[in-house]
Design an enzyme around this catalytic site. Sequence first.
Site, PDB file in Angstrom:
ATOM      1  CE  LYS A  31      -3.852  -2.609   2.254  1.00 51.58           C
ATOM      2  NZ  LYS A  31      -2.937  -3.683   2.428  1.00 51.58           N
ATOM      3  NE  ARG A  32       6.243   0.549   1.080  1.00 50.96           N
ATOM      4  CZ  ARG A  32       5.992  -0.270   2.058  1.00 50.96           C
ATOM      5  NH1 ARG A  32       4.886  -0.253   2.739  1.00 50.96           N
ATOM      6  NH2 ARG A  32       7.174  -0.842   2.617  1.00 50.96           N
TER       7      ARG A  32
END
Length: 278
Positions: A96-97
């Site tokens: 979840k960058r």
Amino acid sequence: MNREELVKQIFAKKSFLCVGLDVDLKKIPEPLLKEEDPIFAFNKMVIHATAPYCVAYKPNLAFYECYGIKGMMAFEHTIEYLKTSYPTHFIIADAKRGDIGNTSTMYARTFFEEYNVDALTVAPYMGEDSVKPFLVYEDKWVILLALTSNKGSHDFQLTEDKDGTRLFEKVLSKSQEWGNDQNMMYVVGATQGKMFEDIRKVAPNHFLLVPGVGAQGGSLQEVCTYGMIKDCGLLVNSSRGILYPCDKTSCDLHTYATQVAQKAQELQQEMETELKKL
């Protein structure tokens, strides 16, 4: 792995199962805690047991980063093991960058060059320049958060503007200006049920990564009814429902691995039934 290769694996295995490798050392069988790298030892056991029944694996970085260097070494060893021993399986880094452009460029380099995974989950809310650096890699995938399975998804994702367009619909439509159905997927929680119809109105051809089946109570049949397309277009993830089939002290390693395999096979058989409807 490109879309054609992924679809080929789905129909060859009669499965669109993704196994989430979310390792909690408090839950794994006690004999594995004696191993030099217990997380990797557990992952190897799970992968060996489930590989015939799934097409993808999704290690969640939070379950590795929390153990510091040892955890990240386990993550790296797991990726290396998958790429060497199970090269046809799709690998998703659930990280979840997403950040300003130069930072996203470094995140992209980390996962697509250093670890060489197939896909990475990305948060879209900082906009185009935070997502595009991930999209420059050939045969790699960005999986954008769209409509998630948690209760808090209602706080923002379902809010409407003055025209009645919900935020997740804006994410779906706007992001298609940056990528396409050959390099971008969306996260849509299985607990959203009939909302998959609305997703498909905006993103009719994109693959969807679907968490929330199993421990979170999402219905596989409902997901397929409203979300499946002609080449499947789904990767349905199960983590806890497969990884922890019995209490860590109640069965030996062989029995534990057998039950892990059974949980994966049960889902695969359900998926085979759904694929036959296409």
